[in-house]
Structures are given as C-alpha cells and as structure tokens.
Design an enzyme around this catalytic site. Sequence first.
Site, PDB file in Angstrom:
ATOM      1  CG  HIS A 185       0.417  -2.224   1.671  1.00  0.00           C
ATOM      2  ND1 HIS A 185       1.769  -2.399   1.525  1.00  0.00           N
ATOM      3  CD2 HIS A 185       0.239  -1.018   2.261  1.00  0.00           C
ATOM      4  CE1 HIS A 185       2.378  -1.309   1.971  1.00  0.00           C
ATOM      5  NE2 HIS A 185       1.482  -0.463   2.412  1.00  0.00           N
ATOM      6  CB  CYS A 493       1.041   6.867  10.985  1.00  0.00           C
ATOM      7  SG  CYS A 493       2.439   6.881   9.860  1.00  0.00           S
TER       8      CYS A 493
HETATM    9  C1  PEP Z   1       4.624   2.222   7.744  1.00  0.00           C
HETATM   10  O1  PEP Z   1       5.554   1.851   7.029  1.00  0.00           O
HETATM   11  O2  PEP Z   1       4.555   1.986   8.965  1.00  0.00           O
HETATM   12  C2  PEP Z   1       3.510   2.987   7.161  1.00  0.00           C
HETATM   13  C3  PEP Z   1       2.619   3.573   7.923  1.00  0.00           C
HETATM   14  O3  PEP Z   1       3.421   3.015   5.808  1.00  0.00           O
HETATM   15  P1  PEP Z   1       2.912   1.752   4.951  1.00  0.00           P
HETATM   16  O4  PEP Z   1       2.456   0.692   5.896  1.00  0.00           O
HETATM   17  O5  PEP Z   1       1.804   2.219   4.069  1.00  0.00           O
HETATM   18  O6  PEP Z   1       4.136   1.355   4.189  1.00  0.00           O
END
Ligand code: PEP
Length: 563
Positions: A185, A493
């Site tokens: 993140h 996404c």
């Molecule tokens: C993913 O897991 O690809 C996603 C878009 O969610 P995050 O990166 O916030 O876990």
Amino acid sequence: MSPTAELSGVAASPGIAIGPVVMLRHVDPDIPDVDDPIGAVNAAAATVSAELMETSARVRAGGRDEAADVLQAQSLIAGDEMIADAVAEELESGATLHDAFARATEALRNLLASLPDPYLAQRAADVGEVMHAIGCTMAGVERPSMAFVEPSVLVAHEVSAAETSELDPSLVLGLVTETGGATSHVAIIARSLGVPCVTGVRGLMETDPSSIAIDGSTGDLQLDPDDSIRADFEARAAAAAKLRARVDEVQGQAVRYGEHAMSIAANVAGPDDVDAAARVESDGVGLYRTEFLFLDRPAAPTEDEQYEQYRHAVESFDNEVVIRSFDIGGDKPADYLGMPSEENPFLGVRGVRLYEAHQDLIDGQLRAVLRAAVHGSMALMVPMVADVAELRWVRGRLDACRAALSEANVAVGDVKVGVMVEVPSVALTTAAYAGEADFFSIGTNDLTQYTMAADRMDGRLVDLHDAMHPAVARLCAMVADGAHANGASSSVCGLAAADPVSAVVFAALGIDKLSVSTGSVNLIRATVLAQDPANREAITEAVWTAATAAELRERVGALMVDP
Ligand code: PEP
Ligand code: MG
C-alpha cells in the site's frame, strides 16, 4: 555496508527523483534513571518545544501553513505541564523513569483519544510523536524526523500506509523503503500522490547517503550520485516527460478496442485524488479505496462525514463512481477495531470478513453510499470475497439500510453491487454469482498474491508478483468470459491495469473497464487506442499457451504498437 554498495529495489511508482535524503530511523530511546527525573523531563520538553517552534517558523516561511500549524500545536503540547504531571504520577508507584515515561505516554494518548471532540482526539497521534521526541532527548539519541524543510527523498525501513498518505507531495521528491513490494500500500499511495517510489531495497538502512537518485519505473537507485549518474537519471526524466506530453494528447478521448468500448477510470483514496482524477477526465472512479478514510484516527468516520466524501466524488463525474466498502486488515489495520494480531494477516479476518463483527460500521458506510447515490451514478464493490454467501450478506445489509432510510423519509439512490475478484475461488466460480453481482472487478494485486502464494509485501518475491503469469492471466480471462455469460460487466482495478502490456492483454480478453492511478489514465488510454485489434486472437492464444510471465510478456510485446 559501504555507501557506494550496489543496491536495487522494486519499481513501485514511476518517475525519477534526485535529491537530498531524509532518513527515517525508528529508534526506541532507552531513558536512564537520574536524580531529578521531573527536572530532566521538563528540560527535555522545553528543548523539544523550542525546536518544534523553530521548525514551524521555518516551514511557515516556506509557505506550508498547514504543516506549520501541526508543528506549532506539537510545540504547545511539549510545553504543557501535563507531561511532567503524568510522569510524576507514574513514578509514585516506584517505576523506573523509562517505564514511567512509557506509561505516561500511553495514558496521555488514551486521554486525548477518548475526547469527543474529533480535533482533540486526533491530537493523540501528536502526543505520541512529541513524547517520543522528549524521550529521545532524555536518552541523548538523535530522533527521527519527517519534517521536511526542503524537497527531499524519504528513506525508511518501512512507512505505514497512513504515514504515506500524510506526506506532502510538494516536498517529498521520492520514497525508498527497505520492505514492501510493488503492490504494497505504500506503493499504491505513492502512485496516487505521483511520487516516484522504490521498495524492497535490502540493506538500505545500513547506508548513510546524503543524496540519492531513484528510478521508480525500473527500481534502480544510486546513493550519493556523481555528475555522470545524475546526468543519466536526468536524461531518463526527460524521456519520460516526452512520453507524457505525447499521451496527454488523448485526454478525454473515448477508448475502443475494435468494436469493444472500454472505460479508463481512476483509482482514488480520498477527495484530493478525486479532484486530480477529474482534472485528467478519467471515466469516473473504478476503485475508491474508502478504508483510507478509516485509518490513522482514533475512531471511524461518521456516516455524515462519509456521505460528504462520496457525494463529492459522484458529483465530480458523469461516469460511475465505484465505492469499495472498507478493506481494513492485511497491511491496513485500524487500532480502534481492537483487531487481534494474526499469524498471517493477509489470510486472516480482512475486508468483508470483518463486517459481521462490525455491523454498525458497515451499515453506516452503506447508508452513506445510498444517500450519496442520489447525486450521481454510484456502485458498491465488496473486497476479499471468497464465497457468494459473503456478497449476499452485504446485499442483505444494503437492502435493510435502504428500507430503514426510506422508512425515515431519507432520499436514497440506485446502487449497483459488484464483487472484487481477489481470491481465486471467485474467478473459478463466476456462474455462482449470476444475478448476485452486477459486475466483477479484478484486484490483480491480491489475486496474484493468492494465486502465486507470494506475500505482496515481500520485495524478494518480485518475480512472483507479476499478474502476467499465465495462471493469473487465465483467471482474468475466465472472469471476463464468466461476467459476460452472467450479463455482468468486468473490470480490472489492480496495478496491472496501469502496465501497458497487461492493459493490452486485458483489452484483448474483453475486459470492459481498466481503473488505474490518475497519473496513468492518459498512458493507458493512449496505449489501448494505439493497438491493432486484429491481434486479439494471437494475444488470447498467448494467454492460454505461454508457460511463464516472461514468455507471455515477450509474445504480447512483439504484437504491441507503442502509443
Ligand atoms: C487489488 O488487490 O488488486 C486491489 C485493487 O485492492 P488493494 O490493492 O487495495 O488490496
Ligand atoms: Mg486487494
């Protein structure tokens, strides 16, 4: 390790940064016992208070009033006699100064966090920082500082997601961490801030550079670069700027891959991101990471606070805004939920798995979404689903919240409901979601982590983090086909949507929407627009026959047209 040693890391957020280093070293000060402990506390507190006031004045002179206000507030906290009083109280029980100071810190933090005024409650974090600074002063150790007085590159073992989202992009030229992969993140927030980032640089904290050059597109970095290295990095920056100018020409254009219309939406994590996405005319928002509204604070945001944020988002676009219900857990814990520590947080109670135990929290979010939906086109998607029963449970709560709001004469809007495909079980059972999910949105970051059994936080596993591994790409193909068989739509996404080769693969597989960080919207628009859809079959064939990610990339790369 010598400062000239070769280091490299994971390309986590594109862009070049060259500049002075601010090294963030987390230290745990060992406070010695002294004859006059309260005198020592007062003296250290006065030093810290004066230093903070001086830094505040310098920051204000640089035109950063908000940061200056925070430092000024911290200076006042350091000058408050409540600190010495709290330590004195703890010393009465016969504790050492070190222990008394630690307990006083906790007590002051809890005191502030429990206050009903949200502004004061937020100061709990400031108290922690101030006490740490006083403790370091008493122990005679240099304390870490994130107070940037000039534009610099932040170098740290680790920066939490919450700390990253607080960084001021006008002062943070780049970010380098010892831990983390491309989809951690820290990397995601760095991308949303447009800050170049390299993660997973082992041995980094054993160095002591005064300047650094990083390339967030390749993971290259150089400590204390000489003139020729600087020139090399500056040339890379110039080439990137040229590409950017070229791709910005497609801003606002509709995207098609052959006959197939595609949306290029933005990933956002808060109102500033929403405004930035609107400026590049993204096709709405494909992923609103709402959990960032819930982190690094003593209590969850209220329903009204959320309503304002979601309303701002839907009013900013004609196209749909997809709100992801909060995805707390994994590397995004929220202290106020009292979550027990877990052996494997990414395999634990994360995302939708938290909701039943915190029904008031999810209901508050669903009510905010239903109310905001009156003002535009809105959808909700649910993270970390592994079984259709979890999606049904959320739908049940959404219906109950809608009924309760209508009963109370509160206006509500239509909300489509989708499922995130992050756990392979969903990709393998798309038919089970017929009539349950209006859309499937593939989170390639987690889908890759769970398919390849490779912790996304571990920079050593970077080769296994590629969503173009045929195992992951085939799951994506199954989702695109399964969604369409259900009469639902499909999107991607995860970060892979912003990688040109992967984006072309997704277009060829028939994915309807790609959602990427704002800085990549025009690049992906231009990339898809430049392709020859006659290659669709060859690309699909490569997905189903390649043996490795490298082979798939090579075969698709050979068919690609540069934007
Ligand atoms: C993913 O897991 O690809 C996603 C878009 O969610 P995050 O990166 O916030 O876990
Ligand atoms: Mg995810």
